[in-house]
Design a protein around this motif. Structure first.
Motif, PDB file in Angstrom:
ATOM      1  N   VAL A  27       0.881  -1.077  -0.006  1.00  0.00           N
ATOM      2  CA  VAL A  27       0.091  -0.112  -0.031  1.00  0.00           C
ATOM      3  C   VAL A  27       0.894   1.064   0.030  1.00  0.00           C
ATOM      4  O   VAL A  27      -0.153   2.156  -0.944  1.00  0.00           O
ATOM      5  CB  VAL A  27      -1.353   0.287   1.091  1.00  0.00           C
ATOM      6  N   HIS A  30       2.458   1.653  -3.145  1.00  0.00           N
ATOM      7  CA  HIS A  30       1.699   2.052  -4.197  1.00  0.00           C
ATOM      8  C   HIS A  30       0.597   4.035  -4.158  1.00  0.00           C
ATOM      9  O   HIS A  30       0.936   4.351  -5.010  1.00  0.00           O
ATOM     10  CB  HIS A  30      -0.549   1.555  -4.174  1.00  0.00           C
ATOM     11  N   SER A 128      -7.484  -4.166   3.119  1.00  0.00           N
ATOM     12  CA  SER A 128      -8.426  -2.910   3.156  1.00  0.00           C
ATOM     13  C   SER A 128      -7.037  -3.145   4.142  1.00  0.00           C
ATOM     14  O   SER A 128      -6.327  -3.249   5.140  1.00  0.00           O
ATOM     15  CB  SER A 128      -8.770  -3.880   4.244  1.00  0.00           C
ATOM     16  N   LEU A 144      -9.065   2.672   3.730  1.00  0.00           N
ATOM     17  CA  LEU A 144      -9.067   2.633   2.091  1.00  0.00           C
ATOM     18  C   LEU A 144      -8.770   0.674   1.615  1.00  0.00           C
ATOM     19  O   LEU A 144      -8.429  -0.146   2.641  1.00  0.00           O
ATOM     20  CB  LEU A 144      -7.413   2.883   1.774  1.00  0.00           C
ATOM     21  N   PHE A 146      -8.445  -1.617  -1.279  1.00  0.00           N
ATOM     22  CA  PHE A 146      -7.505  -1.833  -2.234  1.00  0.00           C
ATOM     23  C   PHE A 146      -7.774  -3.413  -3.200  1.00  0.00           C
ATOM     24  O   PHE A 146      -7.975  -4.459  -2.584  1.00  0.00           O
ATOM     25  CB  PHE A 146      -6.000  -1.946  -2.393  1.00  0.00           C
ATOM     26  N   ARG A 148      -5.905  -6.226  -5.631  1.00  0.00           N
ATOM     27  CA  ARG A 148      -4.972  -6.727  -6.390  1.00  0.00           C
ATOM     28  C   ARG A 148      -5.072  -6.934  -7.578  1.00  0.00           C
ATOM     29  O   ARG A 148      -5.997  -7.591  -8.505  1.00  0.00           O
ATOM     30  CB  ARG A 148      -4.287  -8.145  -6.232  1.00  0.00           C
ATOM     31  N   LEU A 156      -1.533  -2.928  -7.144  1.00  0.00           N
ATOM     32  CA  LEU A 156      -2.614  -2.615  -5.532  1.00  0.00           C
ATOM     33  C   LEU A 156      -3.902  -1.509  -6.472  1.00  0.00           C
ATOM     34  O   LEU A 156      -3.458   0.005  -7.452  1.00  0.00           O
ATOM     35  CB  LEU A 156      -2.781  -1.907  -4.865  1.00  0.00           C
ATOM     36  N   MET A 157      -5.293  -1.717  -6.777  1.00  0.00           N
ATOM     37  CA  MET A 157      -5.898  -0.426  -7.551  1.00  0.00           C
ATOM     38  C   MET A 157      -6.671  -0.160  -6.341  1.00  0.00           C
ATOM     39  O   MET A 157      -7.238  -0.790  -5.717  1.00  0.00           O
ATOM     40  CB  MET A 157      -7.308  -1.262  -8.978  1.00  0.00           C
ATOM     41  N   LEU A 158      -6.801   1.084  -5.971  1.00  0.00           N
ATOM     42  CA  LEU A 158      -7.540   1.980  -5.133  1.00  0.00           C
ATOM     43  C   LEU A 158      -9.387   1.444  -5.214  1.00  0.00           C
ATOM     44  O   LEU A 158      -9.742   2.334  -6.926  1.00  0.00           O
ATOM     45  CB  LEU A 158      -7.544   3.395  -4.638  1.00  0.00           C
ATOM     46  N   GLN A 159      -9.881   0.444  -4.975  1.00  0.00           N
ATOM     47  CA  GLN A 159     -11.421   0.638  -4.860  1.00  0.00           C
ATOM     48  C   GLN A 159     -12.683   1.923  -4.382  1.00  0.00           C
ATOM     49  O   GLN A 159     -13.320   2.462  -4.376  1.00  0.00           O
ATOM     50  CB  GLN A 159     -12.089  -0.944  -4.141  1.00  0.00           C
ATOM     51  N   TRP A 161     -12.921   4.378   0.181  1.00  0.00           N
ATOM     52  CA  TRP A 161     -12.559   3.891   1.544  1.00  0.00           C
ATOM     53  C   TRP A 161     -13.999   4.390   1.965  1.00  0.00           C
ATOM     54  O   TRP A 161     -14.981   5.055   1.418  1.00  0.00           O
ATOM     55  CB  TRP A 161     -12.019   5.095   1.305  1.00  0.00           C
ATOM     56  N   GLN A 178     -10.527   4.223 -13.127  1.00  0.00           N
ATOM     57  CA  GLN A 178      -9.101   5.127 -12.176  1.00  0.00           C
ATOM     58  C   GLN A 178      -8.129   5.221 -13.343  1.00  0.00           C
ATOM     59  O   GLN A 178      -7.962   3.872 -14.083  1.00  0.00           O
ATOM     60  CB  GLN A 178      -8.824   4.163 -10.844  1.00  0.00           C
TER      61      GLN A 178
END
Length: 201
Positions: A27, A30, A128, A144, A146, A148, A156-159, A161, A178
């Motif tokens: 994280v 990222h 998470s 947050l 994420f 994979r 990691l792709m931030l989904q 929060w 994103q």
């Protein structure tokens, strides 16, 4: 998209130390590798009201939540402060970015291991991380989430929060479409002051 689990459930159990350090380091990588990001967002508040819009982020410290047409609210971070603008009542509120849980997204030099921990997501494809500064509980908490994704920065792709303020009010942000590290103009983070102009910016 993977649904967000309730914050109380996420915090209730522990994660093995090895997974903690490995995922937390991922994280951190990222966050350090993302200089800009744009995404569509869906925001759900404590009353279940849903608003949509476009999120634009540029480090250090710049962020803009441009809400859907007809919503007179704008949130902008200019590198120093977060500003909440409500054009309907010509109101402007500002507070230091460091006093917001969003600071974890906006400061590339922040060492998240000092105030963040991995929390169970119930899905090995999801990471998470909860951020909480025990010295400043008034800043609230941020969780947050994420996915994979080998094609995303640091895998990691931030989904999105879940943000919990000091009063216990919860706001959930879900992201889609994103895009990372594309050019973003500094002009994106300017705004018109409704107290002087009386019109939306």
């Amino acid at each position: 998209m993977k649904a967000f689990l309730p914050l109380a459930v996420l915090v209730a159990t522990s994660v093995p130390a090895a997974a903690q350090s490995g995922d937390l380091a991922a994280v951190q990588r990222h966050l350090q590798s993302v200089n800009t990001m744009t995404a569509a967002f869906s925001q759900t508040d404590r009353n279940g009201q849903v608003l949509t819009g476009t999120l634009t982020l540029k480090k250090p410290g710049k962020i803009r939540f441009q809400y859907q047409k007809g919503v007179p609210i704008l949130i902008v971070g200019d590198g120093k402060a977060l500003t909440f603008i409500d054009h309907s009542v010509r109101q402007v509120q500002r507070w230091p970015i460091g006093n917001s849980p969003l600071g974890v997204l906006l400061d590339p030099n922040k060492d998240i291991s000092r105030f963040a921990k991995v929390v169970p997501s119930g899905d090995p494809r999801v990471v998470s991380v909860e951020g909480y500064d025990a010295k400043h509980p008034e800043y609230g908490r941020i969780n947050l989430v994420f996915a994979r994704d080998a094609s995303a920065p640091a895998g990691l792709m931030l989904q999105g929060w879940v943000q919990l303020d000091a009063q216990g009010n919860r706001t959930t942000i879900r992201l889609s479409n994103q895009k990372f590290n594309q050019p973003v103009s500094d002009g994106t983070f300017r705004w018109n002051d409704p107290r002087r102009q009386g019109r939306a910016g």
